[in-house]
Structure formats: structure tokens, C-alpha cells
Design an enzyme around this catalytic site. Structure first.
Site, short mmCIF file in Angstrom:
data_model
loop_
_atom_site.label_atom_id
_atom_site.label_comp_id
_atom_site.label_asym_id
_atom_site.label_seq_id
_atom_site.Cartn_x
_atom_site.Cartn_y
_atom_site.Cartn_z
N ASP A 12 1.04 -0.89 0.02
CA ASP A 12 -0.03 -0.31 0.02
C ASP A 12 1.02 1.56 -0.31
O ASP A 12 1.62 1.02 0.84
CB ASP A 12 -0.66 -0.44 1.42
N LYS A 46 -0.35 4.42 8.22
CA LYS A 46 0.37 3.85 7.56
C LYS A 46 1.59 2.23 8.06
O LYS A 46 2.76 2.87 8.39
CB LYS A 46 1.11 4.76 6.80
N GLY A 47 1.37 1.57 6.99
CA GLY A 47 1.86 0.28 7.64
C GLY A 47 1.76 -0.31 8.80
O GLY A 47 1.46 -1.84 9.45
N ILE A 48 0.37 0.03 9.98
CA ILE A 48 0.02 -0.30 10.59
C ILE A 48 -0.38 -0.88 10.57
O ILE A 48 -2.06 -1.44 9.67
CB ILE A 48 -0.72 1.02 11.85
N ARG A 50 -4.70 -3.13 11.18
CA ARG A 50 -6.38 -3.23 10.71
C ARG A 50 -6.80 -2.71 12.21
O ARG A 50 -7.56 -1.57 12.48
CB ARG A 50 -6.95 -3.80 10.17
N SER A 117 -1.44 -5.73 5.24
CA SER A 117 -2.49 -5.65 4.43
C SER A 117 -3.28 -7.66 4.82
O SER A 117 -2.44 -7.90 3.61
CB SER A 117 -2.85 -5.05 3.36
N ASN A 119 -5.31 -8.18 2.96
CA ASN A 119 -6.00 -7.89 1.61
C ASN A 119 -5.07 -8.02 0.23
O ASN A 119 -5.50 -7.70 -1.15
CB ASN A 119 -6.49 -6.71 0.99
N LYS A 146 4.55 -4.03 11.91
CA LYS A 146 5.20 -2.97 12.02
C LYS A 146 5.05 -1.90 13.05
O LYS A 146 3.34 -1.92 13.67
CB LYS A 146 5.54 -2.74 10.76
N GLU A 170 9.20 1.36 1.34
CA GLU A 170 8.35 1.67 2.27
C GLU A 170 7.87 3.36 2.10
O GLU A 170 8.54 4.23 1.84
CB GLU A 170 8.90 1.48 4.01
C1 BG6 Z 1 -0.83 -1.31 5.52
C2 BG6 Z 1 -1.65 0.08 4.82
O1 BG6 Z 1 -0.32 -2.14 4.33
O2 BG6 Z 1 -1.99 -2.62 5.49
C3 BG6 Z 1 -2.67 0.07 6.71
O3 BG6 Z 1 -0.48 0.89 5.18
C4 BG6 Z 1 -3.80 -0.78 6.81
O4 BG6 Z 1 -3.03 1.73 6.59
C5 BG6 Z 1 -2.31 -2.11 6.81
O5 BG6 Z 1 -4.62 -0.30 7.65
C6 BG6 Z 1 -4.08 -3.30 7.23
O6 BG6 Z 1 -4.66 -3.58 5.57
P1 BG6 Z 1 -5.66 -4.38 5.94
O7 BG6 Z 1 -5.91 -4.13 4.35
O8 BG6 Z 1 -5.49 -5.57 6.34
O9 BG6 Z 1 -6.73 -3.66 6.55
MG MG Z 2 2.96 1.33 2.79
#
Ligand code: BG6
Ligand code: MG
Length: 218
Positions: A12, A46-48, A50, A117, A119, A146, A170
Site C-alpha cells: 500500500d 500507514k503500515g499499521i 487494521r 494488509s 487484502n 510493523k 516502504e
Molecule cells: C498497511 C496499510 O499496508 O495495511 C495500512 O498501510 C492498513 O493503512 C494495513 O491498515 C492493514 O490493511 P488491511 O487491508 O488488512 O486492512
Molecule cells: Mg505502505
């Protein structure tokens, strides 16, 4: 000059601009909490994961929520996020990413994904990046998000390359922290004002060549 044998990419905000969709979806939840999510606050999400992101936003709102309520909020946020993702076109891959991955592949530099993520897989599939990835470490595979280095350590281990021969790309402060804590080279993708603690910062992958590794020193 460091010998670079592998690259681990965050997803992301690095490979594809889904960071803006996360921002919109969290923003919608914050509106329900009674406040406007600012770009500055969003930087810290960001990077954190859900779940951790929701905890940060609930704290900001001064709200308590049960586990069941949190699950419901996260499901709703994810539904809004996926509405954006499903409407995404394959050409939303960020400029230069594929050319850069192609250049890595031709040099035999291994490629992996290290994303928080859950997703990640359908997204990399949709934008045609999956065939480049030897390993995908996503939010379903880690127990520590992270800034803990686990995401990238698992990626490097799976590829069989030591962190000192591996570059992490990153866009998140937490992601740069994770890479540095794990002994990786960290290249920030974004603004130097935000990612200045990385070994170097690039605005994006457009026209980025493998010579970007030339001045990486331990
Ligand atoms: C990270 C994003 O890559 O994934 C975050 O920077 C996001 O903003 C995190 O909350 C978790 O993603 P997801 O798709 O599992 O909700
Ligand atoms: Mg990112």
C-alpha cells in the site's frame, strides 16, 4: 558498496496507491466518531495493522469499544475499503514499478512482498505483480506488525537472503522503522520530511535504475 541480492516491497503506497483508499475508509469511520481524520494523523496509521489502527482512532475519539464492536467496525471499514479496491483498474499500479521489478528480475535480484494488509494477495493479482513475487508475507502471516521487523525477517528468511543483502521499499514511518530494526537497507518511497530516517528516499519508481543501490553502505 553493499551487495544487494533481494528486495522486499511494501504494498500500500509503494506498489499501488491503495493508501488513499485506506485513508478514505478510516476517514468515514472517524466521521461517525465525530471527527475529521487529517492527513497528518493518517501518516501514523500507514503500515499499521487494521486492529492497531482502529485502537489508535478509538483512543483519539476517547471511545471504548468491546471486542465484538471492534470486529464490527473493522468489517465495515474493510467493506468500504474493498469497494474502492474492487473498482480499481489494473493500471493503478504505480508508475515505474513493473519496469523496476523487470530490471531486478533480469539481474537475478529476488523479489518479495512485505505488507501489513490482509487484502494483499487479491490486490497484487489484480495489478499483475504476483508473477514477480517469490514470497508474499502479508497481514495473515505475521504475529507482530510493523514497526516490529517480523514481516521483513520472514520474507528474507523465505527467500534465503540475509537482511544486510536486502533492500526494503516502504512508504510508512513504521515500515522504515521495521526495516532498520531488522538490519535491512531501507529506501523510503515518499517525502524526505517524513521518511528521512531511511538510507535514502525516492518520490516513486519512475526512472529508478538499479544504480540506486550503488551508494548503499553498511
Ligand atoms: C498497511 C496499510 O499496508 O495495511 C495500512 O498501510 C492498513 O493503512 C494495513 O491498515 C492493514 O490493511 P488491511 O487491508 O488488512 O486492512
Ligand atoms: Mg505502505
Amino acid at each position: 558498496m553493499a551487495e544487494i541480492k533481494a528486495c522486499l516491497f511494501d504494498l500500500d503506497g509503494v506498489i499501488v496507491d491503495t493508501a488513499k483508499y485506506h485513508f478514505l475508509a478510516w476517514g468515514r469511520l472517524c466521521k461517525e466518531f465525530g471527527y475529521e481524520l487529517s492527513e497528518e494523523e493518517n501518516e501514523n496509521l500507514k503500515g499499521i495493522s487494521r486492529a492497531e489502527s482502529l485502537n489508535i482512532l478509538l483512543r483519539k475519539a476517547g471511545k471504548e469499544a468491546s471486542e465484538a464492536e471492534k470486529q464490527e467496525m473493522m468489517a465495515r471499514k474493510n467493506g468500504w475499503y474493498l469497494d474502492h479496491v474492487n473498482a480499481m483498474k489494473p493500471d493503478e499500479i504505480l508508475p515505474g514499478v513493473k519496469d523496476f521489478m523487470e530490471a531486478l528480475r533480469q539481474k537475478g535480484i529476488r523479489i518479495g512482498l512485505g505488507s501489513a494488509s490482509k487484502n494483499a494477495l487479491p490486490i497484487v493479482e489484480k495489478i499483475g505483480v504476483l508473477p514477480y513475487l517469490e514470497v508474499v508475507i502479508d497481514g495473515n502471516k505475521v504475529t507482530r506488525g510493523k514497526p516490529d521487523p517480523q514481516t521483513f525477517s520472514l520474507g528474507a528468511e523465505a527467500i534465503g537472503v540475509e537482511p544486510r543483502h536486502c533492500v526494503v521499499f516502504e512508504d510508512a514511518v513504521a515500515g522504515i522503522d521495521a526495516a532498520l530494526a531488522g538490519g535491512f537497507f531501507a529506501i523510503g518511497v515518499g517525502k524526505p520530511e517524513i521518511l528521512g530516517h531511511a538510507h535514502k528516499v525516492i518520490p516513486g519508481f519512475q526512472d529508478v535504475k538499479l544504480s540506486i543501490f550503488d551508494d548503499l553502505e553498511t
